[in-house]
Design a protein around this motif. Structure first.
Motif, short mmCIF file in Angstrom:
data_model
loop_
_atom_site.label_atom_id
_atom_site.label_comp_id
_atom_site.label_asym_id
_atom_site.label_seq_id
_atom_site.Cartn_x
_atom_site.Cartn_y
_atom_site.Cartn_z
N THR A 1 -0.39 43.99 30.86
CA THR A 1 0.30 43.13 31.82
C THR A 1 -0.12 41.67 31.69
O THR A 1 -1.15 41.35 31.09
CB THR A 1 0.01 43.59 33.25
OG1 THR A 1 -1.40 43.40 33.51
CG2 THR A 1 0.38 45.05 33.45
N LYS A 2 0.68 40.81 32.29
CA LYS A 2 0.36 39.38 32.32
C LYS A 2 -0.93 39.15 33.11
O LYS A 2 -1.72 38.26 32.78
CB LYS A 2 1.51 38.60 32.97
CG LYS A 2 1.50 37.11 32.68
CD LYS A 2 1.84 36.83 31.23
CE LYS A 2 1.92 35.33 30.98
NZ LYS A 2 2.14 35.02 29.53
N GLU A 3 -1.14 39.95 34.14
CA GLU A 3 -2.34 39.82 34.96
C GLU A 3 -3.60 40.10 34.13
O GLU A 3 -4.61 39.38 34.23
CB GLU A 3 -2.28 40.79 36.14
CG GLU A 3 -1.24 40.45 37.21
CD GLU A 3 0.18 40.76 36.79
OE1 GLU A 3 1.11 40.22 37.42
OE2 GLU A 3 0.36 41.54 35.83
N ALA A 4 -3.55 41.12 33.30
CA ALA A 4 -4.69 41.44 32.44
C ALA A 4 -4.92 40.36 31.40
O ALA A 4 -6.06 40.09 31.00
CB ALA A 4 -4.47 42.79 31.76
N GLU A 5 -3.84 39.72 30.99
CA GLU A 5 -3.95 38.65 30.00
C GLU A 5 -4.63 37.41 30.60
O GLU A 5 -5.37 36.70 29.92
CB GLU A 5 -2.55 38.28 29.49
CG GLU A 5 -2.54 37.21 28.41
CD GLU A 5 -1.14 36.87 27.95
OE1 GLU A 5 -0.98 35.88 27.24
OE2 GLU A 5 -0.18 37.59 28.32
#
Length: 347
Positions: A58-62
Motif C-alpha cells: 500500500t501507499k501507507e506502507a511506502e
C-alpha cells in the motif's frame, strides 16, 4: 514449497515480471506462487492462473517506516522457501530480509550481498527479439536450474469482460467492419510524452492512410491534455476520433483494447499491455529511455521508433543521461523521420 516474487513498480514492470510465474509453474507445478506488488497494479495480472495469491503493498506502507516494518514482518510469518526480488530497492530488501527464506535472489548491486544468496548481474546487450527486460528477468531463475526461455507476458480477460466491452463499443457506434486503433496519446509523465503537436500529426497520418476509427487512451484527470491533442488534429481527423469512448478502469481499457487492430503511441505500460493481448503495436520512445531494454518481441507486428534510430550522432553516452534534455531532444524527433515506417506498419 512457497515462492514469493516481489515487483513494487509500475504496471509495465509488474506485467513483464509475471512471466516468471509461468516458468516457475512448469518447474514446480504444486508450489504456492505469490506475487507482491503495488496495490494499484493488480488489475494487469488479475486472473493469472499461475499466481496463487497477491500481497498488495500500500501507499501507507511506502510512506511510513513503521508500516513498512509491520508489512515486512507479516511477510515473514508466511514462511516462504524462496524469494525472488525483481524490484531490489530498500523496501524490498527489508521485506526479503524479514522473509527468512532459505533462498533469496535479486539483481547485483554493491550492497545486495547483505540481503540475498544469489545476486544476478544484468546483461547490457542481447541479440534476440525478447528485449533486455525479458532476458534479465529470466536470468533470476538460473539459481533454481530453470533454463532461460523467452516467455511472453500474457493478460487474462474473462469472456464477460470481452463481451461487455464489445457491447460497449457497439453502443457507441463503433463499426467492427472498419479499422479501430487505440492511441496512447499521453505517457506516464511529461518526459515520456511525445509533443502534442507531433502526436496530432501522427494521428492525422493514421486517418489519412486507413480512414480508421480512433480511440484515445487517457484517464479522466488527463482529459484536458487529451483534448488539446484532439484540437491539434485536422478537422477530417477529428471526425474519426471517438473522444468520449474510453475505459474508465484499467480492466475496461484492456478489454476495449483487445478489440482494436493496433495500439499506437507513447511507449510505456499501454504498449506492453497491448503486446500481452496480442494486439499489434507501434511505439514512440522517449529520447532518454533505453530502447534495447523495452522493445519486447520486436517484429513486423511490434514496431518501435527512437530518436537514436535516426540521429545516433546526438548520443555520446547512455540514454538515461539525457533525461534533463528530454524536451529539447523531443523537438528534434519530428514525425517525418518515421512516417514511412508508420505507413509500412499500417499497410
Amino acid at each position: 514449497m512457497k515462492i514469493l516474487i516481489i515487483q513494487q513498480k509500475m504496471i509495465g514492470d509488474v506485467l513483464t515480471s509475471s512471466i516468471l510465474f509461468e516458468a516457475l509453474r512448469l518447474k514446480y507445478p504444486k508450489a504456492q506462487l505469490d506475487y507482491l506488488i503495488n496495490e494499484h497494479t493488480v488489475a494487469v495480472v488479475e486472473n493469472n492462473p499461475n499466481v496463487n495469491n497477491f500481497l498488495l503493498f500500500t501507499k501507507e506502507a511506502e510512506l511510513s517506516k513503521a508500516k513498512l516494518l509491520k508489512f515486512a514482518k507479516s511477510v515473514g510469518h508466511k514462511k516462504y522457501d524462496i524469494v525472488i526480488d525483481v524490484y531490489s530497492k530498500l523496501s524490498s530488501n527489508l521485506i526479503s530480509l524479514f522473509s527468512g527464506a532459505k533462498t533469496k535472489i535479486s539483481y547485483h548491486k554493491f550492497y545486495t550481498t547483505l540481503f540475498y544468496h544469489y545476486n544476478i548481474k544484468r546483461e547490457k546487450t542481447h541479440d534476440g527479439k525478447a528485449g533486455l527486460a525479458i532476458v534479465n528477468r529470466m536470468q533470476l531463475l538460473a539459481p533454481l536450474d530453470i533454463e532461460t526461455s523467452f516467455i511472453k507476458p500474457k493478460i487474462y480477460l474473462t469472456e464477460k469482460e470481452l463481451s461487455n466491452s464489445k457491447a460497449f463499443l457497439k453502443n457507441h457506434q463503433i463499426d467492427f467492419d472498419r479499422p479501430l486503433y487505440m492511441i496512447g496519446v499521453l505517457g506516464s509523465g511529461g518526459k515520456k510524452t511525445y509533443p502534442f503537436n507531433y502526436m496530432a500529426e501522427v494521428i492525422d497520418t493514421l486517418v489519412e492512410e486507413t480512414s480508421g476509427q480512433i480511440l484515445f487512451n487517457y484517464i479522466p484527470k488527463q482529459e484536458t491534455e487529451a483534448r488539446t491533442i484532439f484540437d491539434l488534429c485536422k478537422p477530417d481527423t477529428q471526425k474519426n476520433i471517438y473522444f468520449d469512448v474510453f475505459g474508465k478502469s484499467l480492466r475496461a481499457f484492456l478489454a476495449i483494447t483487445s478489440h482494436c487492430d493496433a495500439l499506437i503511441g507513447n511507449e510505456g505500460g499501454a504498449i506492453n499491455m497491448a503486446k500481452a493481448l496480442n494486439i499489434k503495436t507501434f511505439a514512440i520512445y522517449s529520447p532518454w529511455i533505453d530502447k534495447a531494454t523495452w522493445n519486447l518481441f520486436e517484429n513486423d507486428n511490434n514496431v518501435s521508433v527512437h530518436l537514436k534510430d535516426f540521429k545516433p550522432e546526438l548520443y555520446t553516452k547512455a540514454e538515461k543521461h539525457y533525461k534533463k534534455e528530454t524536451a529539447e531532444l523531443y523537438k528534434k524527433f519530428e514525425p517525418q523521420f518515421f512516417t514511412s515506417k508508420l505507413k509500412a506498419f499500417l499497410n
